[in-house]
Design a protein around this motif. Structure first.
Motif, short mmCIF file in Angstrom:
data_model
loop_
_atom_site.label_atom_id
_atom_site.label_comp_id
_atom_site.label_asym_id
_atom_site.label_seq_id
_atom_site.Cartn_x
_atom_site.Cartn_y
_atom_site.Cartn_z
N CYS A 107 26.23 17.49 39.90
CA CYS A 107 26.77 18.15 40.84
C CYS A 107 26.09 17.99 42.15
CB CYS A 107 26.91 19.71 40.43
SG CYS A 107 27.75 20.06 38.83
N GLU A 108 27.02 17.37 43.02
CA GLU A 108 26.26 17.48 44.61
C GLU A 108 27.03 18.04 45.51
OE1 GLU A 108 24.18 13.76 45.21
OE2 GLU A 108 25.73 13.11 43.76
N LEU A 120 32.05 18.33 47.84
CA LEU A 120 31.68 18.62 46.72
C LEU A 120 31.85 17.13 45.94
CD1 LEU A 120 30.49 20.54 44.37
CD2 LEU A 120 33.01 21.18 44.09
N ARG A 121 30.78 16.83 45.09
CA ARG A 121 30.99 15.65 44.26
C ARG A 121 30.39 16.02 42.72
NH1 ARG A 121 27.57 11.89 41.77
NH2 ARG A 121 28.32 10.00 41.69
N LEU A 122 31.59 15.68 41.95
CA LEU A 122 31.42 15.87 40.60
C LEU A 122 31.44 14.57 39.63
CD1 LEU A 122 33.69 19.31 40.33
CD2 LEU A 122 31.00 19.05 40.50
N ALA A 123 30.56 14.28 38.79
CA ALA A 123 30.82 13.13 38.19
C ALA A 123 29.85 13.30 36.73
CB ALA A 123 29.82 12.29 38.84
N LEU A 131 32.29 8.38 36.11
CA LEU A 131 33.53 8.56 36.99
C LEU A 131 33.28 9.78 37.80
CD1 LEU A 131 36.62 8.66 37.11
CD2 LEU A 131 36.92 10.12 35.34
N ALA A 132 33.54 9.53 38.97
CA ALA A 132 33.11 10.54 40.23
C ALA A 132 34.39 11.15 40.59
CB ALA A 132 32.23 10.07 40.88
N PHE A 133 34.19 12.22 40.94
CA PHE A 133 35.57 12.98 41.88
C PHE A 133 34.77 13.59 43.09
CE2 PHE A 133 36.64 13.51 37.53
CZ PHE A 133 37.80 13.13 37.52
N ILE A 134 35.24 13.25 44.40
CA ILE A 134 34.90 13.76 45.60
C ILE A 134 35.90 14.84 45.97
CG2 ILE A 134 34.10 13.37 48.01
CD1 ILE A 134 33.66 10.79 45.51
N THR A 218 33.49 24.59 37.75
CA THR A 218 32.51 25.44 38.18
C THR A 218 31.29 24.60 38.53
OG1 THR A 218 33.20 27.27 37.08
CG2 THR A 218 31.06 27.52 37.67
N ALA A 219 30.63 25.07 40.04
CA ALA A 219 29.48 23.97 40.30
C ALA A 219 28.62 24.99 41.46
CB ALA A 219 29.96 22.59 41.06
N PRO A 220 27.36 24.74 41.25
CA PRO A 220 26.48 25.22 42.33
C PRO A 220 26.56 24.49 43.60
CG PRO A 220 25.28 23.89 40.95
CD PRO A 220 26.54 23.89 40.15
#
Length: 224
Positions: A107-108, A120-123, A131-134, A218-220
C-alpha cells in the motif's frame, strides 16, 4: 628434415596449451604434445608460464550462470499492515480473481500535485509476478467520506511493459465509504472504498483491454 629453430619450436610447443583451454576448442582433436624426453627445459616450463598468465583472467570472470540467475525472494515493499485488503476479479487482457490482505499486499499513497486529491497504489503477487493498481482520486479531500469520487485507474503486471488504463474520469469512480483518522497523526487515514468501472481499461501500447466491474479495498493513506 631440418630441425626447427628455437623460435619455431616455441610456437609448436605453446599452441597445444591454448587449444586445450580455449572455450571454443574441440577437446576431441587436441594437437598431440611431443614426448617428454624430446622437450628442452624451456619447452617443459612454458605450459606452466602460460597457465600462470591465464589464471588471473579466469579469476576476473563474472559469476556463473547459476549464480546470476538465482532469483531473490519476493518482498512486498512497503507492506500494508493488518488493515489492508483488496478484492476484485479481472477479465480480458488479465484474468484473475484477487483476495489480498495485510502483508500479502503493498500500500502506497501520496497527495497529487497542487492539492488535486490523492494517488493510491495497491499491489500484490499473482503467479510470481507483481500486479499493481494505481488509483487517482483527483477530487478527494482529507477525511472526506460518503462521496462518489471520479477515478483514473491503471493496472499493470510490473516488468511486462503492458499497461491498462482509463482514458478519462468518465469511466470509473470510487464510493468512499470511510476515511478514518489514525490516532496520533494529523495526516494519516484509513480509506475504505469500492471502485466501479462501466467500461474496460484499454491497453496503452496494444489492442487488449481489462474489465474491472467492482473492486473493494481498504488501505492506510497519508496526506502528508
Amino acid at each position: 628434415m631440418a630441425r626447427p629453430t628455437g623460435r619455431s619450436h616455441f610456437f609448436l610447443t605453446i599452441t597445444p596449451v591454448f587449444v586445450s583451454i580455449g572455450l571454443n576448442s574441440d577437446q576431441g582433436h587436441r594437437i598431440p604434445l611431443q614426448k617428454y624426453s624430446q622437450k628442452p627445459v624451456f619447452a617443459r616450463i612454458l605450459p606452466v608460464i602460460a597457465l600462470m598468465a591465464v589464471a588471473p583472467i579466469a579469476a576476473c570472470e563474472p559469476a556463473t550462470v547459476a549464480e546470476a540467475e538465482a532469483e531473490p525472494a519476493v518482498v512486498i515493499q512497503p507492506p500494508c499492515d493488518a488493515r489492508g485488503a483488496l478484492k476484485t476479479s479481472l477479465y480480458g487482457g488479465i484474468e484473475t480473481t484477487l483476495s489480498w490482505s495485510g502483508s500479502d499486499m503493498s500500500c502506497e499513497s501520496m497527495p497529487r500535485p497542487n492539492g488535486a486529491g490523492l494517488r493510491l497504489r495497491l499491489a500484490g503477487q499473482v503467479s510470481g509476478q507483481t500486479l499493481a493498481f494505481i488509483i487517482a482520486l483527483p477530487q478527494l479531500q482529507p477525511g472526506q467520506a460518503g462521496v462518489e469520487s471520479p477515478s483514473n485507474v491503471t493496472a499493470t503486471v510490473e516488468g511486462s511493459g503492458r499497461f491498462f488504463s482509463t482514458p478519462d474520469l468518465d469511466t470509473c469512480w470510487t464510493d468512499v465509504l470511510a476515511q478514518s483518522s489514525v490516532q496520533g497523526t494529523s495526516s494519516d487515514y484509513l480509506l475504505q472504498g469500492e471502485l466501479f468501472c462501466i467500461a474496460p481499461l484499454g491497453e496503452l501500447n496494444g489492442d487488449a483491454a481489462v474489465s474491472i466491474a467492482r473492486m473493494s479495498f481498504t488501505a492506510p493513506v497519508s496526506w502528508n
